[in-house]
Design an enzyme around this catalytic site. Structure first.
Site, PDB file in Angstrom:
ATOM      1  N   TYR A  15     -30.325 -31.168 -28.133  1.00  0.00           N
ATOM      2  CA  TYR A  15     -31.246 -31.780 -27.164  1.00  0.00           C
ATOM      3  C   TYR A  15     -32.434 -32.469 -27.832  1.00  0.00           C
ATOM      4  CZ  TYR A  15     -28.611 -28.308 -24.480  1.00  0.00           C
ATOM      5  OH  TYR A  15     -27.611 -27.539 -23.947  1.00  0.00           O
ATOM      6  N   TYR A 143     -26.357 -23.915 -14.044  1.00  0.00           N
ATOM      7  CA  TYR A 143     -26.047 -24.418 -15.382  1.00  0.00           C
ATOM      8  C   TYR A 143     -24.676 -23.886 -15.773  1.00  0.00           C
ATOM      9  CZ  TYR A 143     -25.844 -25.340 -20.306  1.00  0.00           C
ATOM     10  OH  TYR A 143     -25.417 -25.794 -21.534  1.00  0.00           O
ATOM     11  N   ASP A 248     -19.467 -17.796 -12.933  1.00  0.00           N
ATOM     12  CA  ASP A 248     -19.783 -18.062 -14.331  1.00  0.00           C
ATOM     13  C   ASP A 248     -20.724 -16.945 -14.804  1.00  0.00           C
ATOM     14  OD1 ASP A 248     -20.815 -18.902 -16.720  1.00  0.00           O
ATOM     15  OD2 ASP A 248     -21.202 -20.968 -16.089  1.00  0.00           O
ATOM     16  N   LYS A 277     -20.746 -15.899 -24.581  1.00  0.00           N
ATOM     17  CA  LYS A 277     -21.981 -15.398 -25.169  1.00  0.00           C
ATOM     18  C   LYS A 277     -21.846 -13.975 -25.762  1.00  0.00           C
ATOM     19  CE  LYS A 277     -25.198 -18.680 -23.505  1.00  0.00           C
ATOM     20  NZ  LYS A 277     -25.228 -19.459 -22.270  1.00  0.00           N
TER      21      LYS A 277
HETATM   22  C1  PLP Z   1     -24.472 -20.821 -22.079  1.00  0.00           C
HETATM   23  C2  PLP Z   1     -23.783 -21.005 -20.791  1.00  0.00           C
HETATM   24  C3  PLP Z   1     -22.628 -21.811 -20.685  1.00  0.00           C
HETATM   25  C4  PLP Z   1     -22.090 -22.615 -21.837  1.00  0.00           C
HETATM   26  O1  PLP Z   1     -21.638 -21.840 -22.895  1.00  0.00           O
HETATM   27  P1  PLP Z   1     -21.501 -22.496 -24.357  1.00  0.00           P
HETATM   28  O2  PLP Z   1     -20.890 -21.413 -25.178  1.00  0.00           O
HETATM   29  O3  PLP Z   1     -22.879 -22.885 -24.784  1.00  0.00           O
HETATM   30  O4  PLP Z   1     -20.624 -23.686 -24.211  1.00  0.00           O
HETATM   31  C5  PLP Z   1     -22.018 -21.897 -19.450  1.00  0.00           C
HETATM   32  N1  PLP Z   1     -22.490 -21.224 -18.379  1.00  0.00           N
HETATM   33  C6  PLP Z   1     -23.571 -20.424 -18.457  1.00  0.00           C
HETATM   34  C7  PLP Z   1     -24.027 -19.684 -17.247  1.00  0.00           C
HETATM   35  C8  PLP Z   1     -24.271 -20.312 -19.648  1.00  0.00           C
HETATM   36  O5  PLP Z   1     -25.376 -19.552 -19.707  1.00  0.00           O
END
Ligand code: PLP
Length: 422
Positions: A15, A143, A248, A277
């Site tokens: 970014y 996000y 997600d 993550k």
């Molecule tokens: C970090 C994140 C992503 C993307 O994961 P990356 O491993 O960075 O591609 C997608 N959704 C949520 C809720 C996130 O916090």
């Protein structure tokens, strides 16, 4: 050329435009909650390195698992072949997830896990002859990652839509879930956001394959916590209109919110779940898209297959990470951290530039009225020994769940100092 100067001249960071001020800090080691700078100073990693090192940096069993796996099977293609680390990891995931959510697809990052979830949902709809169901619905304030489809589902204002114009595929957005976590839930659907979802589904249901949302915590687009009842209403509407529900949990999974998974707070099970993550304790890049048996049966041959799918190194580390996760009540640790955040960030409510203060599990937030001065904060972080990386007006910490109370006090003190004005 000296390292930081070479970095500034050639290494692109996230970014940021090239040739604008580059990172001022070089990290040479990380262990537990601590980052070591090149000059020997140390900082608490209050970001869990973008929320992934939930159990601290480089836990011993994870390092050993990586070394052992590297010595026997670092990588092999996953098409037509399989291996023990992937099988063992799947055993642990299936055991940890709600009944029926048990068909696991591995990829190499969270964004890709979201892409895969979208593919699953659309393929399942098309396979049933619903040719028009190729778009997605979501709430504002979300996000979901930086790849094309994931990016198009992020909040249209705080996300990256403005940088890519018409190249972003249009989707259906409803308002951010209006009722905050902990507030009273109005049963009147016109006030709790569900009437808008119902109206969207009535009007455009025949175009919508799935609704995607981060359960309870909308992270990178605003660190906002919303009411679990929203998810129960959403589940019922998705069932009624035969729209797949995608959660997600890439940021919220594995105890971050004070529950094993954030969806447990609502008692709702999605059709598709994205994990990433902390899945590997933050040591390797690995993500999983987990579908219900029912949805997987409808998808047919899923058209995705990354080169490094289910990489054995990443899977072996994830197996060790899930064993570590199961070995202790990390959700209780997250709730302990929440209590301390709530108490120690409270004084910031009285500061002039502060709009809101909130905490949930291992997430503490001071929301400012204006964007924060990043360069000054980065200098302050090294001086004070606490690494924080705000975005816009959001000053927040998501420390490793291993952080001790006195260490956490250093984090909250640093946050309050920044919020008062450097
Ligand atoms: C970090 C994140 C992503 C993307 O994961 P990356 O491993 O960075 O591609 C997608 N959704 C949520 C809720 C996130 O916090």
């Amino acid at each position: 050329m000296e390292d930081l100067a070479f970095d500034a001249a050639h290494v692109w960071h996230p970014y940021t435009a090239r040739f604008t001020p580059a990172p001022q800090h070089k990290i040479v080691a990380a262990k537990g909650i601590w980052l070591t700078l090149a000059d020997g100073r140390q900082m608490i990693d209050a970001m869990s390195s973008w929320w992934c090192t939930a159990f601290g940096h480089a836990p011993e069993p994870l390092v050993t698992a990586l070394q052992d796996q590297a010595a026997t099977l670092p990588h092999v293609m996953f098409g037509g072949l399989t291996h023990r680390p992937a099988i063992e990891l799947t055993r642990r995931l299936v055991a940890a997830l709600p009944e029926g959510l048990d068909q696991v697809f591995y990829s190499d990052s969270g964004s890709v896990a979201v892409e895969v979830a979208v593919k699953m949902a659309i393929q399942a709809q098309l396979a049933q002859g619903r040719r028009g169901r190729t778009s997605l619905a979501t709430a504002r304030g979300g996000y979901h990652g930086d790849t094309w489809k994931a990016m198009s589902l992020c909040d249209p204002e705080s996300g990256m839509h403005s940088h890519f114009g018409a190249a972003i595929a249009p989707h259906h957005f409803v308002a951010r879930p209006p009722i905050a976590y902990g507030a009273a839930w109005p049963s009147d659907d016109s006030r709790n956001g569900l009437a808008e979802v119902a109206a969207l589904f009535e009007r455009h249901g025949d175009q919508i394959a799935a609704f995607i949302i981060e359960p309870i915590v909308q992270g990178a687009s605003g660190m906002y916590f919303y009411h679990p009842a929203y998810l129960r209403g959403l589940r019922a509407l998705c069932d009624r209109f035969e729209i797949a529900l995608i959660f997600d949990e890439i940021a919220t999974g594995f105890s971050r919110t004070g529950s094993d998974f954030a969806m447990h707070k609502a008692g709702v099970v999605p059709d598709i779940l994205c994990l990433g993550k902390a899945l590997t304790g933050g040591m390797m890049s690995l993500a999983a898209t987990v579908a219900s048996r029912d949805l997987a049966a409808r998808t047919g041959a899923l058209m995705h297959g990354p080169t490094f799918m289910a990489n054995p190194l990443a899977c072996a580390v994830a197996v060790a990470a899930l064993d570590l996760w199961q070995s202790r009540d990390w959700s209780a640790e997250a709730r302990r951290i929440e209590a301390q955040f709530t108490q120690e960030l409270a004084p910031a409510r009285g500061f002039a530039g502060v709009a809101d203060v909130r905490a949930l599990g291992g997430i503490g937030v001071i929301e400012m009225r204006a964007p924060l001065p990043m360069d000054a904060i980065h200098r302050f972080c090294a001086e004070t020994g606490v690494w924080l990386r705000p975005f816009g007006p959001m000053l927040y910490a998501m420390p490793p769940l291993t952080i001790a109370p006195d260490e956490l006090s250093r984090v909250t003190t640093a946050m309050c100092t920044i919020a008062r004005g450097l």
